[in-house]
Scaffold this motif. Structure first.
Motif, PDB file in Angstrom:
ATOM      1  N   ARG A  91       4.047   3.754  -1.190  1.00  0.00           N
ATOM      2  CA  ARG A  91       4.913   4.008  -2.342  1.00  0.00           C
ATOM      3  C   ARG A  91       6.206   4.640  -1.848  1.00  0.00           C
ATOM      4  N   TRP A  92       7.309   3.983  -2.105  1.00  0.00           N
ATOM      5  CA  TRP A  92       8.624   4.491  -1.717  1.00  0.00           C
ATOM      6  C   TRP A  92       9.672   3.983  -2.705  1.00  0.00           C
TER       7      TRP A  92
ATOM      8  N   ARG B 295       0.796  -1.235   0.000  1.00  0.00           N
ATOM      9  CA  ARG B 295       0.000   0.000   0.000  1.00  0.00           C
ATOM     10  C   ARG B 295       0.829   1.286   0.000  1.00  0.00           C
TER      11      ARG B 295
ATOM     12  N   ARG C  95      10.826   0.092  -3.855  1.00  0.00           N
ATOM     13  CA  ARG C  95       9.951  -0.858  -3.164  1.00  0.00           C
ATOM     14  C   ARG C  95       9.938  -2.219  -3.846  1.00  0.00           C
ATOM     15  N   ASP C  96       9.717  -2.240  -5.154  1.00  0.00           N
ATOM     16  CA  ASP C  96       9.620  -3.508  -5.868  1.00  0.00           C
ATOM     17  C   ASP C  96      10.950  -4.253  -5.877  1.00  0.00           C
TER      18      ASP C  96
END
Length: 296
Positions: A118-119, A116, A122-123
């Motif tokens: 976003r930074w 949830r 992240r992925d």
């Protein structure tokens, strides 16, 4: 000549027959464990090919539960070795409960961050985190053991619990798959009302995730309950020894030169009952939640 196709009824009957055979093969070890635990250890070897208990008796359960004296245990064919079953059961319950509580909480928090928030990166971080699923646990046993030794935590509950307490890659992936399917509208409405991420997580996300959280708790508890190698390394002391390790110790204590197979099977059956009960009660929920999360 043309072959006659098998009708739907015959195919269904054949399928059920194959399924019944597979179920019997799966359950047979449990039946054999029950059969040995109800047998007299003195005549067990002479009746090894019998499908029924050899000299039916409850003496093995009495020995395991501490209801038989040393003389009675040896008279029943036991080795005379003792097992503090209730103490080891308490240790298993305590460590499994702590591990489960920690994994459910911290894995859910990590899953929320991956699903949830976003930074940057992240992925990529999630991909690296998932690669830990491919690392055999034996590779991390020695570094963790050295760490517990340097922290002077050997033979304590903390040493058994800490390596599994915070999160595991599977638990994070499992919860992330579910959280990705939750609509963002409720969270956006809460954010408009001034709610921050901690409040959204604890007041909205967690209540909406009761089903997967219960499934994750069951899976984590069963895994922690069945853990053997790590508790053997760091928890050999009598005060923190868990049931899986205690069964191995009981197996090796054979003063008369022959293992107390009936007692060992009785203790194993009693140790397996909590896990069997969990599967019977919540097996359908586990399967449904795993299918919903998209895990194949």
């Amino acid at each position: 000549m043309t072959s006659t196709p098998i009708g739907p009824r015959w195919r269904k009957a054949l399928g059920w027959t194959v399924l019944a055979v597979l179920v019997l093969i799966t359950l047979f070890p449990f039946y054999w464990m029950l059969r040995v635990s109800l047998s007299d250890n003195r005549v067990l070897a002479a009746n090894a090919d019998s499908l029924l208990p050899a000299g039916f008796t409850l003496g093995a359960f009495e020995r395991v539960l501490g209801l038989a004296s040393l003389e009675e245990a040896r008279a029943q064919g036991g080795s005379g070795a003792s097992i503090d079953f209730w103490r080891y059961l308490l240790n298993s319950v305590l460590t499994a409960t702590l591990i489960t509580a920690g994994q459910v909480l911290f894995s859910s928090m990590a899953a929320y961050a991956f699903a949830r928030l976003r930074w940057p990166g992240r992925d990529a971080v999630f991909f690296v985190f998932l690669t830990a699923l491919m690392i055999p646990p034996i590779f991390t046993a020695l570094p963790n053991f050295v760490l517990m030794r340097d922290l002077e935590l050997l033979n304590t509950y903390a040493a058994i619990v800490l390596p599994f307490f915070f999160m595991t890659p599977f638990a994070v992936f499992f919860m992330r798959q579910f959280l990705l399917g939750i609509s963002r509208e409720v969270e956006e409405a809460a954010r408009i009302d001034g709610a921050g991420h901690p409040r959204i997580f604890f007041r909205i996300v967690l209540p909406m995730s009761r089903a997967p959280l219960a499934t994750l708790a069951l899976l984590a508890y069963i895994t922690a309950w069945n853990e053997y190698f790590w508790p053997l390394l760091v928890g050999q002391g009598e005060g923190v020894r868990v049931l899986t390790v205690a069964l191995g110790v009981f197996r090796s204590q054979t003063p008369q030169g022959s293992p107390d197979w009936a007692g060992l099977m009785a203790a194993t059956l009693l140790a397996a009952l909590p896990v069997i009960a969990l599967f019977v009660a919540f097996g359908r929920r586990i399967v449904d939640s795993i299918q919903f999360s998209g895990i194949k």
